[in-house]
Design a protein around this motif. Structure first.
Motif, PDB file in Angstrom:
ATOM      1  N   ASN A 152       0.805  -1.219   0.000  1.00 53.66           N
ATOM      2  CA  ASN A 152       0.000   0.000   0.000  1.00 53.66           C
ATOM      3  C   ASN A 152       0.841   1.273   0.000  1.00 53.66           C
ATOM      4  OD1 ASN A 152      -2.642  -1.250   0.091  1.00 53.66           O
ATOM      5  ND2 ASN A 152      -2.142  -1.852   2.196  1.00 53.66           N
ATOM      6  N   ILE A 153       2.166   1.119  -0.127  1.00 54.08           N
ATOM      7  CA  ILE A 153       3.038   2.284  -0.257  1.00 54.08           C
ATOM      8  C   ILE A 153       3.236   2.563  -1.742  1.00 54.08           C
ATOM      9  CG2 ILE A 153       5.281   3.291   0.252  1.00 54.08           C
ATOM     10  CD1 ILE A 153       5.501   1.451   2.649  1.00 54.08           C
ATOM     11  N   VAL A 154       2.835   3.735  -2.186  1.00 53.33           N
ATOM     12  CA  VAL A 154       3.026   4.110  -3.587  1.00 53.33           C
ATOM     13  C   VAL A 154       4.473   4.587  -3.723  1.00 53.33           C
ATOM     14  CG1 VAL A 154       2.203   5.553  -5.467  1.00 53.33           C
ATOM     15  CG2 VAL A 154       0.608   4.812  -3.682  1.00 53.33           C
ATOM     16  N   HIS A 155       5.299   3.812  -4.438  1.00 52.58           N
ATOM     17  CA  HIS A 155       6.715   4.161  -4.480  1.00 52.58           C
ATOM     18  C   HIS A 155       7.325   3.838  -5.837  1.00 52.58           C
ATOM     19  CE1 HIS A 155       6.775  -0.134  -3.428  1.00 52.58           C
ATOM     20  NE2 HIS A 155       8.010  -0.169  -3.892  1.00 52.58           N
ATOM     21  N   GLY A 156       8.468   4.466  -6.080  1.00 50.26           N
ATOM     22  CA  GLY A 156       9.184   4.267  -7.333  1.00 50.26           C
ATOM     23  C   GLY A 156       9.608   5.593  -7.911  1.00 50.26           C
TER      24      GLY A 156
END
Length: 362
Positions: A309-313
């Motif tokens: 649920n962590i929006v990352h990149g």
């Protein structure tokens, strides 16, 4: 109270207003002073880029989170900013006497007129033993069960409108409206708008019934997000505060120049949460420590469920993830919280996201 004190404006290509939830993260090898300095830098930066509000959250007995005193931090941030809304995301009301919170946020409103939000939660923001120490009581459920009554009391202190005959009718939160009724008194017409915070349906329903804005903790209760928002909208009753529902969601988001760094920081965030859930909270670990840690199968399962649920990149990946989340939830505002070991990475993440959405230059 004008809805404009609640509703923000979407800037650039962002689908809704973007805001910040700052946990004043203390990484291994750094101090609370370092973390607070980063928070002030972050508030100044996000103000310059058009983020709508900047909130801090009450936590206790967690070495890696230096936000045990939201009112103190907000006073500091008010001195370092000019326009961005500042608030609590939130103050855990059962931990405090309502009069104390009314006085604290009346003071903040006097320091930064028209810029203060009062977000309230009913959880302790810590473990049971620490909550008992805060409240000087072992009957912790009592505080949560009494939340609607505490909220009503706090609201009356803020508005200075206890009815005649009430035991508190002669008690006044200062700074507050009573100053306008004193001889020669002049008082600002503003008082901080109240938000209800939650990670389940209780506060969603209460916020709807009272016609208050609602903030949902998607960043740690993602499976409840859509049901809670639906419940809020279904139970919403127009009020003097809002004619229509207004809901924001807290979102964990981390953008980096190197996607591998994002993955490393997210793994460290997972280890941080594993330790917290096991009753061993510590400083936010560095990625090297997280890479060396041997996760048990149970820890690995938890880490995977947490990080999904962590929006990352990259900045583009984060923008796409936030856009998708907005489409799925219909949230009126996205409040981003960024977890990283180093303060400069947190600042860079907000810069990359602001650039990806074409927010105004500082």
């Amino acid at each position: 109270m004008s809805a404009d004190e609640i509703r923000g404006a979407a800037l650039g290509t962002a689908p809704v207003p973007l805001s910040v939830l700052d946990l004043v993260t203390v990484g291994a090898g750094s101090t609370a002073t370092d973390a607070l300095r980063t928070s002030a830098d972050l508030a100044r930066f996000t103000e310059g880029r058009g983020f709508h509000r900047f909130w801090v959250a009450e936590h206790h007995s967690m070495p890696g989170v230096a936000s045990s005193s939201p009112a103190v931090i907000l006073a500091h941030l008010a001195a370092h900013t000019d326009r961005i809304r500042l608030g609590s995301g939130g103050v855990m009301l059962p931990n405090h006497a309502p009069l104390v919170i009314a006085e604290q946020f009346g003071t903040l409103e006097a320091l930064a007129p028209g810029r203060i939000d009062l977000g309230l939660g009913r959880a302790p923001g810590t473990d049971g033993a620490t909550a008992a120490a805060l409240r000087r009581s072992d009957t912790l459920n009592e505080g949560a069960d009494d939340f609607p009554q505490q909220l009503s009391e706090l609201t009356r202190f803020l508005d200075d409108d206890f009815p005649d005959g009430h035991p508190y009718a002669r008690i006044h939160a200062v700074p507050g409206p009573v100053q306008a009724t004193s001889p020669g008194g002049v008082q600002s017409p503003h008082r901080p708008p109240i938000w209800l915070l939650g990670s389940s349906g209780f506060s969603a329903q209460l916020a709807g019934m009272l016609g208050l804005p609602f903030a949902f903790a998607h960043h740690f209760s993602a499976h409840n997000t859509i049901p809670a928002l639906d419940l809020y909208r279904e139970t919403f009753r127009p009020s003097e505060v809002l004619a229509e529902p207004y809901a924001l969601i807290g979102v964990s988001a981390l953008a980096t120049d190197d996607e591998r760094e994002a993955a490393r920081q997210v793994r460290a965030a997972a280890l941080n949460m594993v330790r917290l859930r096991m009753g061993r909270p510590g400083l936010f670990p560095d990625p090297e420590e997280a890479a060396r840690h041997e996760f048990s199968p149970m820890e690995e399962d938890f880490a995977l469920s947490w990080t999904k649920n962590i929006v990352h990149g990259s900045a583009e990946e984060v923008r796409a993830g936030l856009d998708d989340l907005h489409k799925r939830t219909g949230a009126d505002e996205l409040m981003l919280t960024t977890h990283a070991h180093r303060g400069e990475l947190r600042l860079r993440s907000y810069e990359l996201i602001a650039d990806a959405y074409g927010l105004p230059a500082a």
